[in-house]
Motif scaffolding. Structure first.
Motif, PDB file in Angstrom:
ATOM      1  N   CYS A   1       1.189  15.069   5.124  1.00  0.00           N
ATOM      2  CA  CYS A   1      -0.008  15.726   4.581  1.00  0.00           C
ATOM      3  C   CYS A   1      -0.538  16.693   5.624  1.00  0.00           C
TER       4      CYS A   1
ATOM      5  N   LEU B   1       0.827  -1.207   0.000  1.00  0.00           N
ATOM      6  CA  LEU B   1       0.000   0.000   0.000  1.00  0.00           C
ATOM      7  C   LEU B   1       0.863   1.260   0.000  1.00  0.00           C
ATOM      8  N   VAL B   2       1.985   1.220   0.714  1.00  0.00           N
ATOM      9  CA  VAL B   2       2.906   2.367   0.724  1.00  0.00           C
ATOM     10  C   VAL B   2       3.501   2.581  -0.662  1.00  0.00           C
TER      11      VAL B   2
ATOM     12  N   SER C   1       0.873   4.089  -2.908  1.00  0.00           N
ATOM     13  CA  SER C   1       0.678   5.494  -2.546  1.00  0.00           C
ATOM     14  C   SER C   1       1.813   6.362  -3.073  1.00  0.00           C
ATOM     15  N   ASP C   2       3.051   5.891  -2.910  1.00  0.00           N
ATOM     16  CA  ASP C   2       4.203   6.635  -3.419  1.00  0.00           C
ATOM     17  C   ASP C   2       4.147   6.764  -4.941  1.00  0.00           C
TER      18      ASP C   2
ATOM     19  N   ILE D   1      -6.314  -1.875  -4.890  1.00  0.00           N
ATOM     20  CA  ILE D   1      -6.106  -1.216  -3.597  1.00  0.00           C
ATOM     21  C   ILE D   1      -7.131  -1.707  -2.576  1.00  0.00           C
TER      22      ILE D   1
ATOM     23  N   TYR E   1       1.721   9.437  -5.942  1.00  0.00           N
ATOM     24  CA  TYR E   1       2.266  10.763  -5.647  1.00  0.00           C
ATOM     25  C   TYR E   1       3.365  11.146  -6.638  1.00  0.00           C
TER      26      TYR E   1
ATOM     27  N   THR F   1       1.328  10.389   8.530  1.00  0.00           N
ATOM     28  CA  THR F   1       0.353  11.030   7.643  1.00  0.00           C
ATOM     29  C   THR F   1       0.303  12.526   7.897  1.00  0.00           C
TER      30      THR F   1
ATOM     31  N   GLY G   1      -5.153   9.243   5.702  1.00  0.00           N
ATOM     32  CA  GLY G   1      -4.987   9.722   4.336  1.00  0.00           C
ATOM     33  C   GLY G   1      -6.134   9.239   3.459  1.00  0.00           C
ATOM     34  N   LYS G   2      -6.146   9.668   2.224  1.00  0.00           N
ATOM     35  CA  LYS G   2      -7.163   9.222   1.282  1.00  0.00           C
ATOM     36  C   LYS G   2      -6.494   9.017  -0.068  1.00  0.00           C
ATOM     37  N   TRP G   3      -7.052   8.110  -0.855  1.00  0.00           N
ATOM     38  CA  TRP G   3      -6.474   7.775  -2.147  1.00  0.00           C
ATOM     39  C   TRP G   3      -6.903   8.789  -3.194  1.00  0.00           C
TER      40      TRP G   3
ATOM     41  N   GLU H   1      -6.383  -3.470   1.015  1.00  0.00           N
ATOM     42  CA  GLU H   1      -6.840  -2.876   2.276  1.00  0.00           C
ATOM     43  C   GLU H   1      -7.654  -3.871   3.096  1.00  0.00           C
TER      44      GLU H   1
END
Length: 355
Positions: free
Chosen positions: A280, A204-205, A208-209, A246, A212, A276, A288-290, A250
């Motif tokens: 953020c 998941l990290v 997320s990276d 995702i 971004y 987080t 956080g949120k996707w 989760e």
């Protein structure tokens, strides 16, 4: 920019230390104190400043300087070595994006790139078969990354979802090496439940990276799961397929988190909330949120435009930036920019089980 913000905070703390009469009259020592005070001021769950101070006085004096040096240098050197190899591999990918001919196939050295690291860990009695296996998976990831990224730049090449999912899981091999290394340093057996849970968390990290860094990864022609999904499913279907991926991860993450020790799980969630908030600051809550970024349909045009814009910016600001930075920082403190990453212990922050 983050390095400059860090430098500004350190410089402000140096001035405060001097004003308070706490200066040692040694620049390196003062910088160490400044960084330590800033570290102490970071959010640490429910620990107040007195509790943090008591922990330092109560426990740090039990650890010798030589032990601290071994612990920190081993972790930092290992992560730094892996990071340098990853950078070299990404440089190869950037070159291959500019040359789609058959001659652009870059072969990994027949020599094991981790050989010096393996030798170091063996000397310190820290090498295990499992760590060696993770390093082998790292080499596999870099080869797979080059295969997939080369495939995106060649119109007549098809990439497969199996290779993509294999790559995104292999990508976290450096996390797992550090996790396993910390188990060795602490003389404890590997907890398989922890490793399984962290594997899902790492996935998941990484996703997320990738979301971004999507535009940057397109420019650099490096592995990015969204890039790969666009190449496989097309620009309209890719976000939907990635969202499904995702959601499944989760659900697995929640299932495994419930199997953890409740106190450990709580500490982990607190650390995630801190991370987080630090990453953020505009979010009101520690979650956080996707957000899936806008899809880049024509990567080649986007990359060429980015290179052209960077060239213009460099020509405009290269000369003035030096003088402005020197005036801002004063004396020869600009050299501290070179020290920031060397002193960065973010690899430990990635491992909330051990913090």
């Amino acid at each position: 920019m983050e390095e400059l913000r860090t430098l500004q905070r350190v410089q402000s703390m140096l001035f405060a230390i001097e004003a308070a009469g706490l200066s040692t009259n040694d620049r390196d020592s003062d910088r160490f104190i400044a960084n330590f005070v800033l570290f102490m001021g970071q959010q640490r769950g429910a620990l107040d400043m007195q509790k943090r101070r008591d922990l330092i006085y109560g426990h740090l004096n039990k650890v010798s300087a030589s032990t601290l040096d071994v612990l920190l240098q081993t972790v930092i050197n290992d992560e730094s070595y892996i990071y340098q190899l990853d950078t070299l591999n990404e440089n190869e990918l950037l070159r291959s994006a500019d040359d789609t001919s058959e001659n652009s196939c870059h072969k990994w050295s027949s020599r094991n790139p981790f050989e010096p690291l393996v030798h170091l860990l063996q000397q310190q009695g820290l090498m295990t078969e499992r760590i060696q296996n993770e390093l082998n998976l790292g080499v596999e990831y870099w080869k797979l990354e080059r295969k997939l990224c080369d495939g995106l730049t060649k119109k007549n090449t098809t990439i497969g979802i199996e290779d993509v999912m294999r790559a995104i899981h292999l990508k976290s091999f450096d996390y797992r090496v550090l996790n396993l290394l910390l188990y060795q340093l602490r003389g404890q057996p590997v907890n398989e439940l922890h490793m399984e849970f962290l594997s899902v968390s790492e996935f998941l990290v990484e996703v997320s990276d990738d979301l971004y860094d999507y535009e940057e990864d397109v420019i650099d022609n490096t592995f990015n799961i969204l890039r790969m999904f666009v190449g496989i499913y097309g620009p309209s279907k890719a976000p939907v397929m990635l969202a499904k991926c995702i959601t499944e991860a989760e659900e697995n993450y929640d299932r495994l988190s419930r199997a953890l020790d409740p106190e450990l799980c709580l500490n982990y969630w607190r650390r995630c909330e801190e991370a987080t908030r630090q990453g953020c600051s505009n979010l009101k809550h520690g979650v956080g949120k996707w957000t899936i970024p806008s899809i880049i349909v024509d990567e080649e045009s986007f990359r060429l435009q980015a290179f052209a814009e960077n060239t213009v910016l460099l020509k405009c600001f290269s000369s003035s930036a030096r003088s402005n930075d020197a005036d801002l920082l004063g004396r020869d403190d600009f050299g501290f920019l070179l020290d920031v990453k060397a002193q960065d212990l973010c690899s430990l922050a990635k491992l909330p089980f051990f913090s």
